[in-house]
Write an enzyme that holds these catalytic residues in place. Sequence first.
Site, PDB file in Angstrom:
ATOM      1  N   LYS A  41     -11.336  10.263   1.381  1.00 23.51           N
ATOM      2  CA  LYS A  41     -10.704   9.483   2.445  1.00 23.51           C
ATOM      3  C   LYS A  41     -11.395   9.684   3.792  1.00 23.51           C
ATOM      4  O   LYS A  41     -11.223   8.880   4.701  1.00 23.51           O
ATOM      5  CB  LYS A  41      -9.219   9.826   2.556  1.00 23.51           C
ATOM      6  CG  LYS A  41      -8.430   9.364   1.334  1.00 23.51           C
ATOM      7  CD  LYS A  41      -6.940   9.576   1.479  1.00 23.51           C
ATOM      8  CE  LYS A  41      -6.172   9.106   0.263  1.00 23.51           C
ATOM      9  NZ  LYS A  41      -6.287  10.011  -0.912  1.00 23.51           N
ATOM     10  N   PHE A  99       3.989   8.772  -0.169  1.00 24.15           N
ATOM     11  CA  PHE A  99       5.054   8.827   0.827  1.00 24.15           C
ATOM     12  C   PHE A  99       6.379   8.997   0.098  1.00 24.15           C
ATOM     13  O   PHE A  99       6.628   8.299  -0.873  1.00 24.15           O
ATOM     14  CB  PHE A  99       5.201   7.509   1.590  1.00 24.15           C
ATOM     15  CG  PHE A  99       4.007   7.129   2.363  1.00 24.15           C
ATOM     16  CD1 PHE A  99       3.604   7.891   3.446  1.00 24.15           C
ATOM     17  CD2 PHE A  99       3.290   6.003   2.026  1.00 24.15           C
ATOM     18  CE1 PHE A  99       2.495   7.532   4.165  1.00 24.15           C
ATOM     19  CE2 PHE A  99       2.176   5.644   2.748  1.00 24.15           C
ATOM     20  CZ  PHE A  99       1.779   6.404   3.815  1.00 24.15           C
TER      21      PHE A  99
END
Lengths: 449, 435
Positions: free
Chosen positions: A372, A436
């Site tokens: 990332k 999440f």
Amino acid sequence: MTAHYADKNRYKAKKEKRRVVITGVGAVTPLGNDIESSWQNLINGKSGIAPITLFDASNYPVNIAAEVKNFHLDTAVPEEFKPFLGRSTSFCIKAAEEAVKNAGLTLDLIDTSDIGISIGSDEESANFSLFEKMFENADILELLMARKSANGNSHSFPHLDTSKHLGKIWPFRRSANIAASMLSILQNIQGPIRTTSSACASSAQAIGKAVRMIQDNDAEVMLTGGCDSMIGEFSLTGFTKIRALSKNNDDPEGASRPFDMKRDGFVLGEGSGILILEELSHAQKRCAKILGEITGYGSSSNAYKLTATPENGHGPDIAMKAAIDDADCDIDEVDYINAHGTSTYLNDKSETAAIKNVFHDRAYQIPVTSNKSMMGHLVASAAAIELILSTLSLNSDLIPPTINYENPDPECDLDYVPNESRNKRVETILSNSFAFGGQNASILVKKFQ
Amino acid sequence: MIRRVVVTGLGIISPVGNSTGEVWPSLLNSKDGTGPISSFAYPSFPAKTAGEVKNFNPRDYKIKPKSLKLMNKTIQYAIASAYLAMEDSGIEGEAYPPENSGLALGVDGLQYSAEEFFLACYESTGKDLRINVSPGNKYADIPIHTNDPNLSVHPLWPLSVLANMSLCHISIQQQFQGPNLAFSSIDASGAQSIGEAFKSIRHGESDFYLAGGSYALNTMSFMSLSAMGLLSKETGACPAFDSSEKGFTLGEGSVVMVLEEKELAEKRGGRIYAEITGYSSYYDNGSFYRVSSKDQDPSGLSECIKQSLSCASLSPADIDYIHADGRTDIKGGAPEISALKEVFGKNAGNIPISTSKPLTGHMLPASGAFDAASTVLSVYHDMIPPAKNCSKQEALKGLNIIAENPLEKQIKNAVSNTFGFSGEHTSLVFSKYKQ
């Protein structure tokens, strides 16, 4: 103290497990529109993050992202399906074509009812300009007035006139399972399909599901992975609101800095990664090249908080342990971890703790990297692309770096392969994905023997 | 030895009742749960009827008022049904360790209202609203500032709209740390989740699962489905198996069941409703939203039923009851009826068939789970609720549709069908529990 009814022998219930191997990969990423260019840029530590061009983001507090560049889908799509093709689904179709080609699969020669599809994806969120059009006749004002007079409690739309914009198309949302459906239709694949939507862990769960489907005899071949394109007003607004995004607009390439002390959030990315998984003998019969074997998969939930990952790493570690147990593997065998590594303060700290919970002292000897840092966070497709890139490491004995790692954080003290890729023999890799809200999945891949 | 999986708890929030004790009599008495839509008003919308959940109070399910701000209705229903299912199963505290407690739920994409989305975007740009107001509009001169607190959206709003949040909330409330799977295939995903949980327990990934689906009526999905021309414009719910191309009636609710590995359920002395013995999820890419030309072809549906029977090692002759999908079709024809005739052949006329859709409306991800729960209750009680308001069309002649009164019948094995309009079909087989 209540008695535990856990059956300690449940893993032994698995009879002779069918072996699952990776025989093809394809990807569309912010670093390139195929595997080769993505990989080259990755090992050279290039960043795919830049100011947003997909829409005018200049008024948003965050206006950088890792976009897919110069993308064009060449596939012929019948007219009636075109309304269903969003950006994310188009990435998926392109990546799948590359993967099928890479695997040397000739779909006409195989009974396609033996081929399944399992994709992790999100619903493609509404295009804001469509909304504005919908409200052109000022009904939005009436609506907002109603909300105002009800102190924000109103949930009614007085006169939303959608009739003008309602055609036979689906203007507002393209549900998550469209990508899997389109792959099935366009490639004429007749087997079972599954779509998982667990935010950032979606494609890890989709791949896990694909592995199980082959192990359980539901399919011989699986097209699996994920796709996502969240760079839009909706996600930019949403993730800014929960303060998850990096606000480093002035230095896009330095914005995503996993495990670095100065990390301040993740950067949105987009793309798709597709893997071809095959039952071992099926692959061997057609003399396919084998890129790796998926030996373990584990999923877990934090059951902690919606807004934070547990600082002690308990939750993510359950998934890692489950994957290692599933693979019947020893922690000493793992020699590279492709981390979730989002570049948010909490994730990177919690993931580091989780890795230590699982590997103890050995944690310090295992290279841990975050793709990332260069590609941003590809949300539902992140896990698939990261697993593909890890598989390439397995085949090239080359580990890509975590870029922008400059300021050590005492709470993140593992070997993150800072800034330069590294040659190292890699036999077994673990790839982590955490969503999440606290859903986790880990996958273990071994060099094929 | 194949590990066996049993159903030991049911939690239902639906248009026909908010507990199993309330729902079962409603089904037997054909209580209509549909009516004019009350939770939002869209005068310009063609569809006006839906099956809405009534008398729902989140506090009944230990949802903290403080947390409510983070939960849309879908999440609230999901938590409530999980709570009810756990209560119904009698599983106490940590009977299963957290990492051995799995969760699989069918969910329906992002769940936000158009209004919130609009406001949130404007708010985050920090701009005041600028709308192209038509001349003469009465609001033309009223400035709207996005810093008006009454117009602001909760800071954690994004967390209330993500598809996987129902699962996260349930995991937190019930302390579940095992496998955690969100399936998203619109209408088939509730049944798919139950099937996948069954497979996961069979495989040995976990011994205990909560599985089902949840859906709450919301403006965005209502608009989308309308746009697709899928919703009925009739007042009153659509008849089952209707082939008049009217579209279907939406419903809402959440259904979650407790699945346990059989021996462990026996060991703890849990009440066993039924055993889940078969599952198949088949993708029929020819019937994708009924846009293709192959859409009259029932072979995908029949293949799905056949695969679930073969998973259960049963033959068509072993089936005593079929809970049909019974959806109203938008393209004419009645593929489900043809499929049933094909799979069950000469025997098709003898097997009782029913469906609950006319009473609840189509509950999307929750509907497959509701079908499954209704089937489980039939197997447990040896009783088949009638399919109220069933179409009288010609194609149904020769089939044994239970249309008026409930039928008492010994049921050894039953099939529950859920056929998706995106082409994802799911069949589940439930069998009477025996040791």
